[in-house]
Scaffold this motif. Structure first.
Motif, PDB file in Angstrom:
ATOM      1  N   ASP A  42       0.833  -1.204   0.000  1.00  0.00           N
ATOM      2  CA  ASP A  42       0.000   0.000   0.000  1.00  0.00           C
ATOM      3  C   ASP A  42       0.868   1.254   0.000  1.00  0.00           C
ATOM      4  N   LEU A  43       2.115   1.082   0.444  1.00  0.00           N
ATOM      5  CA  LEU A  43       2.973   2.241   0.676  1.00  0.00           C
ATOM      6  C   LEU A  43       4.425   1.826   0.433  1.00  0.00           C
ATOM      7  N   VAL A  44       5.165   2.637  -0.323  1.00  0.00           N
ATOM      8  CA  VAL A  44       6.590   2.384  -0.541  1.00  0.00           C
ATOM      9  C   VAL A  44       7.373   3.584   0.005  1.00  0.00           C
ATOM     10  N   ILE A  45       8.308   3.278   0.898  1.00  0.00           N
ATOM     11  CA  ILE A  45       9.138   4.303   1.534  1.00  0.00           C
ATOM     12  C   ILE A  45      10.588   4.000   1.161  1.00  0.00           C
ATOM     13  N   ALA A  46      11.375   5.027   0.920  1.00  0.00           N
ATOM     14  CA  ALA A  46      12.806   4.825   0.658  1.00  0.00           C
ATOM     15  C   ALA A  46      13.606   5.755   1.556  1.00  0.00           C
ATOM     16  N   SER A  47      14.681   5.223   2.136  1.00  0.00           N
ATOM     17  CA  SER A  47      15.582   6.096   2.883  1.00  0.00           C
ATOM     18  C   SER A  47      16.760   6.466   1.994  1.00  0.00           C
ATOM     19  N   GLN A  48      17.353   7.600   2.318  1.00  0.00           N
ATOM     20  CA  GLN A  48      18.463   8.152   1.528  1.00  0.00           C
ATOM     21  C   GLN A  48      19.507   8.708   2.488  1.00  0.00           C
ATOM     22  N   ASP A  49      20.690   8.090   2.484  1.00  0.00           N
ATOM     23  CA  ASP A  49      21.814   8.595   3.270  1.00  0.00           C
ATOM     24  C   ASP A  49      22.190   9.944   2.649  1.00  0.00           C
ATOM     25  N   TRP A  50      22.266  11.000   3.488  1.00  0.00           N
ATOM     26  CA  TRP A  50      22.282  12.362   2.919  1.00  0.00           C
ATOM     27  C   TRP A  50      23.195  13.236   3.783  1.00  0.00           C
ATOM     28  N   HIS A  51      24.500  13.066   3.548  1.00  0.00           N
ATOM     29  CA  HIS A  51      25.484  13.684   4.422  1.00  0.00           C
ATOM     30  C   HIS A  51      25.988  15.034   3.915  1.00  0.00           C
ATOM     31  N   PRO A  52      26.246  15.962   4.844  1.00  0.00           N
ATOM     32  CA  PRO A  52      27.005  17.155   4.463  1.00  0.00           C
ATOM     33  C   PRO A  52      28.450  16.744   4.142  1.00  0.00           C
ATOM     34  N   ALA A  53      29.154  17.568   3.362  1.00  0.00           N
ATOM     35  CA  ALA A  53      30.512  17.217   2.895  1.00  0.00           C
ATOM     36  C   ALA A  53      31.499  17.046   4.046  1.00  0.00           C
ATOM     37  N   ASP A  54      31.187  17.652   5.200  1.00  0.00           N
ATOM     38  CA  ASP A  54      32.108  17.560   6.344  1.00  0.00           C
ATOM     39  C   ASP A  54      31.581  16.598   7.412  1.00  0.00           C
ATOM     40  N   HIS A  55      30.834  15.592   6.993  1.00  0.00           N
ATOM     41  CA  HIS A  55      30.246  14.703   8.002  1.00  0.00           C
ATOM     42  C   HIS A  55      31.328  14.005   8.822  1.00  0.00           C
ATOM     43  N   GLY A  56      31.094  13.929  10.119  1.00  0.00           N
ATOM     44  CA  GLY A  56      32.087  13.383  11.046  1.00  0.00           C
ATOM     45  C   GLY A  56      32.312  11.886  10.946  1.00  0.00           C
ATOM     46  N   SER A  57      31.507  11.174  10.160  1.00  0.00           N
ATOM     47  CA  SER A  57      31.760   9.740   9.945  1.00  0.00           C
ATOM     48  C   SER A  57      32.775   9.518   8.835  1.00  0.00           C
ATOM     49  N   PHE A  58      33.182  10.599   8.165  1.00  0.00           N
ATOM     50  CA  PHE A  58      34.127  10.462   7.053  1.00  0.00           C
ATOM     51  C   PHE A  58      35.550  10.457   7.592  1.00  0.00           C
ATOM     52  N   ALA A  59      36.350   9.477   7.174  1.00  0.00           N
ATOM     53  CA  ALA A  59      37.755   9.415   7.592  1.00  0.00           C
ATOM     54  C   ALA A  59      38.482  10.712   7.220  1.00  0.00           C
ATOM     55  N   SER A  60      38.041  11.334   6.132  1.00  0.00           N
ATOM     56  CA  SER A  60      38.695  12.569   5.664  1.00  0.00           C
ATOM     57  C   SER A  60      38.627  13.693   6.697  1.00  0.00           C
ATOM     58  N   GLN A  61      37.718  13.578   7.653  1.00  0.00           N
ATOM     59  CA  GLN A  61      37.570  14.606   8.698  1.00  0.00           C
ATOM     60  C   GLN A  61      38.435  14.307   9.922  1.00  0.00           C
ATOM     61  N   HIS A  62      39.182  13.206   9.879  1.00  0.00           N
ATOM     62  CA  HIS A  62      39.979  12.768  11.029  1.00  0.00           C
ATOM     63  C   HIS A  62      41.434  12.613  10.590  1.00  0.00           C
ATOM     64  N   PRO A  63      42.250  13.624  10.828  1.00  0.00           N
ATOM     65  CA  PRO A  63      43.636  13.594  10.361  1.00  0.00           C
ATOM     66  C   PRO A  63      44.351  12.314  10.804  1.00  0.00           C
ATOM     67  N   GLY A  64      45.043  11.680   9.855  1.00  0.00           N
ATOM     68  CA  GLY A  64      45.796  10.466  10.157  1.00  0.00           C
ATOM     69  C   GLY A  64      44.990   9.186  10.069  1.00  0.00           C
ATOM     70  N   LYS A  65      43.683   9.306   9.881  1.00  0.00           N
ATOM     71  CA  LYS A  65      42.842   8.101   9.820  1.00  0.00           C
ATOM     72  C   LYS A  65      42.527   7.741   8.369  1.00  0.00           C
ATOM     73  N   SER A  66      42.265   6.457   8.157  1.00  0.00           N
ATOM     74  CA  SER A  66      41.890   5.960   6.834  1.00  0.00           C
ATOM     75  C   SER A  66      40.488   5.367   6.898  1.00  0.00           C
ATOM     76  N   PRO A  67      39.820   5.301   5.734  1.00  0.00           N
ATOM     77  CA  PRO A  67      38.511   4.640   5.711  1.00  0.00           C
ATOM     78  C   PRO A  67      38.593   3.232   6.298  1.00  0.00           C
ATOM     79  N   PHE A  68      37.585   2.866   7.042  1.00  0.00           N
ATOM     80  CA  PHE A  68      37.414   1.567   7.719  1.00  0.00           C
ATOM     81  C   PHE A  68      38.276   1.440   8.977  1.00  0.00           C
ATOM     82  N   ASP A  69      39.001   2.506   9.361  1.00  0.00           N
ATOM     83  CA  ASP A  69      39.597   2.561  10.703  1.00  0.00           C
ATOM     84  C   ASP A  69      38.478   2.832  11.701  1.00  0.00           C
ATOM     85  N   MET A  70      38.704   2.420  12.951  1.00  0.00           N
ATOM     86  CA  MET A  70      37.806   2.873  14.010  1.00  0.00           C
ATOM     87  C   MET A  70      38.308   4.234  14.480  1.00  0.00           C
TER      88      MET A  70
END
Ligand code: VGL
Ligand code: ZN
Length: 208
Positions: A42-70
């Motif tokens: 009856d109803l279709v809903i979709a979610s959309q991950d929608w981050h600002p360019a400086d989102h804090g989950s991005f490794a690029s915002q954490h000096p010295g860190k790489s993607p998939f690091d904790m």
């Protein structure tokens, strides 16, 4: 009975060629399209991950860190991701073959740079709600079938929150219409969902 389909983050960013590709992520698109076209919902809903360019989950915002690091975000452990699904970029668009004309409601999430939001219902710290639970309640949904990307992150957390926040609603996870990031994480996610009363189903069974 009001049946809803919730498509989680079927976006270019999580498909091959995207910035945070999930293996075979694009293979779920025809299945999602078939589910939407089936007349079951009856109803279709979709979610959309929608981050600002400086989102804090991005490794690029954490000096010295790489993607998939904790790392840490607002004092809490945070998996650091490649920059992905930045608002207004092609990476954040729904997959080009997804039949978006059949989507009734889009729930964006992940806009707050200080907290990640895997679930379509609320931020990871559970402080801010997206409003999706109120929307689902307002529509009188009694059955919610979920699928999408990625099983071990956004799909799992959305499914668990649906159980928590929508008491009385039957929640189902459509396994073949979903793909995950880490195979061990996918197996654990399926066990966790099952333990919380979520039915694990296939699109074939739903469409029969
Ligand atoms: C997701 C990691 C980061 C997901 C979103 O859609 O599963 N995973 N942002
Ligand atoms: Zn994200």
């Amino acid at each position: 009975m009001t049946k809803a389909l919730l498509l989680i983050d079927i976006q270019n960013g999580f498909c091959p060629g995207g910035n945070l590709p999930v293996a075979e992520g694009d293979e779920i698109v025809p299945i999602a399209n078939a589910l939407m076209a089936s007349g079951r919902y009856d109803l279709v809903i979709a979610s959309q991950d929608w981050h600002p360019a400086d989102h804090g989950s991005f490794a690029s915002q954490h000096p010295g860190k790489s993607p998939f690091d904790m790392g840490e975000l607002s004092g809490k452990p945070q998996m650091l991701w490649p920059d992905h699904c930045v608002q207004g970029t092609g990476d954040a668009e729904f997959h080009g073959s997804l039949d978006t004309a059949r989507i009734d409601f889009v729930q964006q999430k992940g806009q707050n740079p200080a907290v990640d939001s895997y679930s379509a219902f609320r931020d990871n710290d559970q402080a801010a709600l997206t409003g999706l639970a109120d929307y689902v309640r307002s529509k009188g949904v009694t059955e919610l079938d979920l699928c999408g990307l990625a099983t071990d992150y956004c799909v799992k957390f959305s499914a668990l929150d649906a159980v928590d926040m929508l008491p009385g609603v039957t929640v189902r996870f459509i396994e073949d219409a979903s793909r995950g990031i880490d195979p061990a994480g996918v197996a654990a996610a399926i066990e966790e969902m099952q333990a919380r009363g979520i039915e694990i189903v296939t699109s074939e069974a739903l469409l029969a």
